[in-house]
Write a protein that holds these residues in place. Structure first.
Motif, PDB file in Angstrom:
ATOM      1  N   VAL A  96       1.955   7.702  16.412  1.00  0.00           N
ATOM      2  CA  VAL A  96       2.524   6.437  16.892  1.00  0.00           C
ATOM      3  C   VAL A  96       1.650   5.939  18.033  1.00  0.00           C
ATOM      4  O   VAL A  96       1.381   6.663  18.997  1.00  0.00           O
ATOM      5  N   SER A  97       1.194   4.701  17.898  1.00  0.00           N
ATOM      6  CA  SER A  97       0.326   4.096  18.909  1.00  0.00           C
ATOM      7  C   SER A  97       1.165   3.052  19.654  1.00  0.00           C
ATOM      8  O   SER A  97       1.705   2.133  19.037  1.00  0.00           O
ATOM      9  N   PRO A  98       1.289   3.192  20.995  1.00  0.00           N
ATOM     10  CA  PRO A  98       2.166   2.269  21.727  1.00  0.00           C
ATOM     11  C   PRO A  98       1.627   0.832  21.778  1.00  0.00           C
ATOM     12  O   PRO A  98       0.432   0.603  21.553  1.00  0.00           O
ATOM     13  N   HIS A  99       2.521  -0.102  22.094  1.00  0.00           N
ATOM     14  CA  HIS A  99       2.147  -1.504  22.307  1.00  0.00           C
ATOM     15  C   HIS A  99       0.996  -1.583  23.317  1.00  0.00           C
ATOM     16  O   HIS A  99       1.023  -0.915  24.339  1.00  0.00           O
ATOM     17  N   LEU A 100      -0.007  -2.344  23.025  1.00  0.00           N
ATOM     18  CA  LEU A 100      -1.209  -2.574  23.840  1.00  0.00           C
ATOM     19  C   LEU A 100      -2.123  -1.354  23.976  1.00  0.00           C
ATOM     20  O   LEU A 100      -3.018  -1.326  24.828  1.00  0.00           O
ATOM     21  N   ASP A 101      -1.909  -0.334  23.133  1.00  0.00           N
ATOM     22  CA  ASP A 101      -2.839   0.793  23.058  1.00  0.00           C
ATOM     23  C   ASP A 101      -4.213   0.229  22.701  1.00  0.00           C
ATOM     24  O   ASP A 101      -4.364  -0.498  21.714  1.00  0.00           O
ATOM     25  N   GLN A 102      -5.234   0.514  23.513  1.00  0.00           N
ATOM     26  CA  GLN A 102      -6.603  -0.014  23.315  1.00  0.00           C
ATOM     27  C   GLN A 102      -6.593  -1.540  23.157  1.00  0.00           C
ATOM     28  O   GLN A 102      -7.436  -2.115  22.463  1.00  0.00           O
ATOM     29  N   TYR A 104      -4.464  -3.555  21.632  1.00  0.00           N
ATOM     30  CA  TYR A 104      -3.856  -4.172  20.435  1.00  0.00           C
ATOM     31  C   TYR A 104      -2.348  -4.370  20.611  1.00  0.00           C
ATOM     32  O   TYR A 104      -1.656  -3.466  21.092  1.00  0.00           O
ATOM     33  N   PRO A 105      -1.844  -5.525  20.173  1.00  0.00           N
ATOM     34  CA  PRO A 105      -0.393  -5.749  20.295  1.00  0.00           C
ATOM     35  C   PRO A 105       0.411  -4.899  19.299  1.00  0.00           C
ATOM     36  O   PRO A 105      -0.103  -4.520  18.247  1.00  0.00           O
ATOM     37  N   GLY A 106       1.660  -4.637  19.655  1.00  0.00           N
ATOM     38  CA  GLY A 106       2.600  -3.987  18.737  1.00  0.00           C
ATOM     39  C   GLY A 106       2.572  -2.471  18.798  1.00  0.00           C
ATOM     40  O   GLY A 106       1.516  -1.855  18.939  1.00  0.00           O
ATOM     41  N   LYS A 107       3.784  -1.902  18.732  1.00  0.00           N
ATOM     42  CA  LYS A 107       3.884  -0.441  18.590  1.00  0.00           C
ATOM     43  C   LYS A 107       3.666  -0.141  17.117  1.00  0.00           C
ATOM     44  O   LYS A 107       4.371  -0.677  16.258  1.00  0.00           O
ATOM     45  N   LEU A 108       2.699   0.697  16.820  1.00  0.00           N
ATOM     46  CA  LEU A 108       2.289   0.883  15.432  1.00  0.00           C
ATOM     47  C   LEU A 108       2.463   2.342  15.004  1.00  0.00           C
ATOM     48  O   LEU A 108       2.069   3.257  15.729  1.00  0.00           O
ATOM     49  N   SER A 109       3.094   2.530  13.868  1.00  0.00           N
ATOM     50  CA  SER A 109       3.255   3.891  13.324  1.00  0.00           C
ATOM     51  C   SER A 109       2.347   4.040  12.120  1.00  0.00           C
ATOM     52  O   SER A 109       2.355   3.199  11.223  1.00  0.00           O
ATOM     53  N   LEU A 110       1.568   5.110  12.137  1.00  0.00           N
ATOM     54  CA  LEU A 110       0.612   5.343  11.057  1.00  0.00           C
ATOM     55  C   LEU A 110       0.946   6.644  10.346  1.00  0.00           C
ATOM     56  O   LEU A 110       1.272   7.650  10.992  1.00  0.00           O
ATOM     57  N   GLU A 111       0.875   6.609   9.031  1.00  0.00           N
ATOM     58  CA  GLU A 111       1.054   7.822   8.240  1.00  0.00           C
ATOM     59  C   GLU A 111      -0.152   7.984   7.324  1.00  0.00           C
ATOM     60  O   GLU A 111      -0.552   7.049   6.634  1.00  0.00           O
ATOM     61  N   VAL A 112      -0.727   9.159   7.371  1.00  0.00           N
ATOM     62  CA  VAL A 112      -1.890   9.481   6.538  1.00  0.00           C
ATOM     63  C   VAL A 112      -1.454  10.587   5.595  1.00  0.00           C
ATOM     64  O   VAL A 112      -0.977  11.630   6.044  1.00  0.00           O
ATOM     65  N   HIS A 113      -1.587  10.359   4.318  1.00  0.00           N
ATOM     66  CA  HIS A 113      -1.150  11.358   3.336  1.00  0.00           C
ATOM     67  C   HIS A 113      -2.364  11.799   2.533  1.00  0.00           C
ATOM     68  O   HIS A 113      -2.958  11.002   1.811  1.00  0.00           O
ATOM     69  N   TYR A 114      -2.727  13.066   2.697  1.00  0.00           N
ATOM     70  CA  TYR A 114      -3.824  13.630   1.903  1.00  0.00           C
ATOM     71  C   TYR A 114      -3.203  14.426   0.776  1.00  0.00           C
ATOM     72  O   TYR A 114      -2.340  15.273   1.044  1.00  0.00           O
ATOM     73  N   HIS A 115      -3.606  14.193  -0.450  1.00  0.00           N
ATOM     74  CA  HIS A 115      -3.203  15.153  -1.484  1.00  0.00           C
ATOM     75  C   HIS A 115      -4.253  15.313  -2.568  1.00  0.00           C
ATOM     76  O   HIS A 115      -5.102  14.451  -2.773  1.00  0.00           O
ATOM     77  N   LEU A 116      -4.161  16.462  -3.240  1.00  0.00           N
ATOM     78  CA  LEU A 116      -5.127  16.777  -4.293  1.00  0.00           C
ATOM     79  C   LEU A 116      -4.554  16.371  -5.632  1.00  0.00           C
ATOM     80  O   LEU A 116      -3.355  16.526  -5.886  1.00  0.00           O
ATOM     81  N   ASP A 117      -5.417  15.852  -6.483  1.00  0.00           N
ATOM     82  CA  ASP A 117      -5.004  15.473  -7.827  1.00  0.00           C
ATOM     83  C   ASP A 117      -6.162  15.887  -8.748  1.00  0.00           C
ATOM     84  O   ASP A 117      -7.127  15.137  -8.907  1.00  0.00           O
ATOM     85  N   GLY A 118      -6.075  17.089  -9.291  1.00  0.00           N
ATOM     86  CA  GLY A 118      -7.190  17.607 -10.083  1.00  0.00           C
ATOM     87  C   GLY A 118      -8.451  17.613  -9.244  1.00  0.00           C
ATOM     88  O   GLY A 118      -8.434  18.100  -8.104  1.00  0.00           O
ATOM     89  N   PRO A 119      -9.556  17.030  -9.731  1.00  0.00           N
ATOM     90  CA  PRO A 119     -10.802  17.056  -8.962  1.00  0.00           C
ATOM     91  C   PRO A 119     -10.907  15.901  -7.960  1.00  0.00           C
ATOM     92  O   PRO A 119     -12.009  15.492  -7.596  1.00  0.00           O
ATOM     93  N   SER A 120      -9.775  15.362  -7.539  1.00  0.00           N
ATOM     94  CA  SER A 120      -9.798  14.216  -6.608  1.00  0.00           C
ATOM     95  C   SER A 120      -9.020  14.538  -5.337  1.00  0.00           C
ATOM     96  O   SER A 120      -7.990  15.217  -5.384  1.00  0.00           O
ATOM     97  N   LEU A 121      -9.518  13.980  -4.239  1.00  0.00           N
ATOM     98  CA  LEU A 121      -8.741  13.973  -3.003  1.00  0.00           C
ATOM     99  C   LEU A 121      -8.260  12.538  -2.818  1.00  0.00           C
ATOM    100  O   LEU A 121      -9.059  11.597  -2.826  1.00  0.00           O
ATOM    101  N   VAL A 122      -6.931  12.402  -2.699  1.00  0.00           N
ATOM    102  CA  VAL A 122      -6.329  11.071  -2.586  1.00  0.00           C
ATOM    103  C   VAL A 122      -5.857  10.894  -1.150  1.00  0.00           C
ATOM    104  O   VAL A 122      -5.185  11.772  -0.602  1.00  0.00           O
ATOM    105  N   ILE A 123      -6.222   9.760  -0.557  1.00  0.00           N
ATOM    106  CA  ILE A 123      -5.807   9.484   0.828  1.00  0.00           C
ATOM    107  C   ILE A 123      -5.000   8.188   0.825  1.00  0.00           C
ATOM    108  O   ILE A 123      -5.524   7.117   0.523  1.00  0.00           O
ATOM    109  N   ASP A 124      -3.715   8.323   1.140  1.00  0.00           N
ATOM    110  CA  ASP A 124      -2.838   7.156   1.228  1.00  0.00           C
ATOM    111  C   ASP A 124      -2.558   6.876   2.690  1.00  0.00           C
ATOM    112  O   ASP A 124      -2.167   7.778   3.435  1.00  0.00           O
ATOM    113  N   LEU A 125      -2.764   5.626   3.091  1.00  0.00           N
ATOM    114  CA  LEU A 125      -2.475   5.233   4.473  1.00  0.00           C
ATOM    115  C   LEU A 125      -1.319   4.247   4.468  1.00  0.00           C
ATOM    116  O   LEU A 125      -1.242   3.372   3.589  1.00  0.00           O
TER     117      LEU A 125
END
Ligand code: GAL
Length: 307
Positions: A96-102, A104-125
């Motif tokens: 979670v990045s607070p309002h005016l962090d660096q 930028y306006p707005g408190k921002l929540s980020l989720e990064v999801h790494y998962h494997l799918d056979g011979p692939s690495l999938v990154i969902d943001l």
């Protein structure tokens, strides 16, 4: 790694091949300044003089690269410690990045999801903010598909399904200058060595490739393909293209030791929106509306070339 949600190692098991550049210790990851494997943001790449306007307000962000704001600023997402949750087939990182962090306006929540799918690495943001803001994170993975990372990426072949790339200003920031990719690709695929030896002024300016390439067919996921004799990496993304960076500023260091710490020791495919577009074409810019969620997916898919 919870620091920077960084991808520090990616081994293609059928060839026992380490495919990315990274360090396995926190100490080394903190000491390096190349954004190795880190999730960069809030906004990846450069914003011209760190300035942008949104909803009639002008924001001045901290300057940390020549006259520009780079990769979210001096204390960007690459330096955050994420909360990590394990799943059956992957890992979820939250920050979670607070309002005016660096700046930028707005408190921002980020989720990064790494998962494997056979011979692939999938990154969902996924990102959500409580105010309108800019948000354009990406994974700054350097790839080197050679069995030894003493060998640079010069021998790799690069295929780009992209007819257009964006030019840089004299000070290295993406500007509204759409150029034909064929001007720097000798052929498609092209051997990286041949591209880097080219005399295009944009290659001279950036010491190599450091440019945003726009997919020709936006509906198709492929952004780039990288290959050596026995292995192919396909980079796919929901984004309109990728900033491709041939590791022009990677260099040896007094305190860190790794074979890849040399010019062109690795190549990055930074999938995100057109850099700095907020300053020349806001219709392309990564504007995240309050309480709406922004999602993107990038896939690193490996395929062995049978001898
Ligand atoms: C890249 C950027 C390069 C350089 C590098 C970090 O994403 O395009 O110009 O700043 O990060 O060393």
């Amino acid at each position: 790694m919870d620091y920077g949600a960084a991808l520090v190692s990616l081994v293609y098991k059928p060839l026992a091949r380490e495919c990315v550049c990274g360090f396995l210790t926190l100490e080394e990851m903190r000491q390096q300044s190349f954004y190795l494997g880190a999730l960069v943001g809030r906004v990846a790449n450069r914003i011209d003089q760190g300035r942008f306007s949104l909803n009639g307000t002008t924001y001045q962000l901290p300057i940390n690269n020549g006259p520009h704001h780079l990769h979210g600023g001096p204390q960007g997402f690459n330096q955050a410690y994420y909360e990590v949750f394990q799943e059956a087939d992957g890992l979820i990182y939250r920050h979670v990045s607070p309002h005016l962090d660096q700046g930028y306006p707005g408190k921002l929540s980020l989720e990064v999801h790494y998962h494997l799918d056979g011979p692939s690495l999938v990154i969902d943001l996924k990102a959500v903010s409580d105010q309108d803001t800019l948000c354009d994170p990406t994974l700054h993975t350097y790839f080197n598909l050679n069995p030894s990372h003493k060998d640079r990426i010069q021998n790799h072949q690069l295929t780009l399904p992209c007819q257009i790339f964006y030019g840089l200003s004299e000070s290295g920031c993406t500007e509204n200058k759409r150029l034909p990719s064929a001007e720097i690709m000798a052929s498609n695929p092209s051997k990286i060595d041949i591209i880097l030896k080219g005399d295009h002024p944009q290659l001279k300016l950036a010491k190599g490739i450091d440019h945003y390439f726009l997919k020709t067919e936006v509906d198709k996921p492929l952004v780039a393909r990288l290959s050596v004799s026995d292995l192919i990496l396909s980079v796919e993304s929901t984004h309109p293209g990728a900033h491709i960076y041939s590791g022009n500023y990677l260099e040896s260091s007094k305190i860190l030791h790794a074979d890849f710490l040399q010019e062109n020791g690795g190549i990055c495919f930074e999938t995100h929106h057109v850099p700095n577009s907020i300053n020349f074409d806001p219709s392309l810019a990564p504007i995240l509306k309050a309480n709406a969620s922004q999602t993107s997916q990038t896939v690193y898919r490996f395929e062995r070339v049978q001898p």
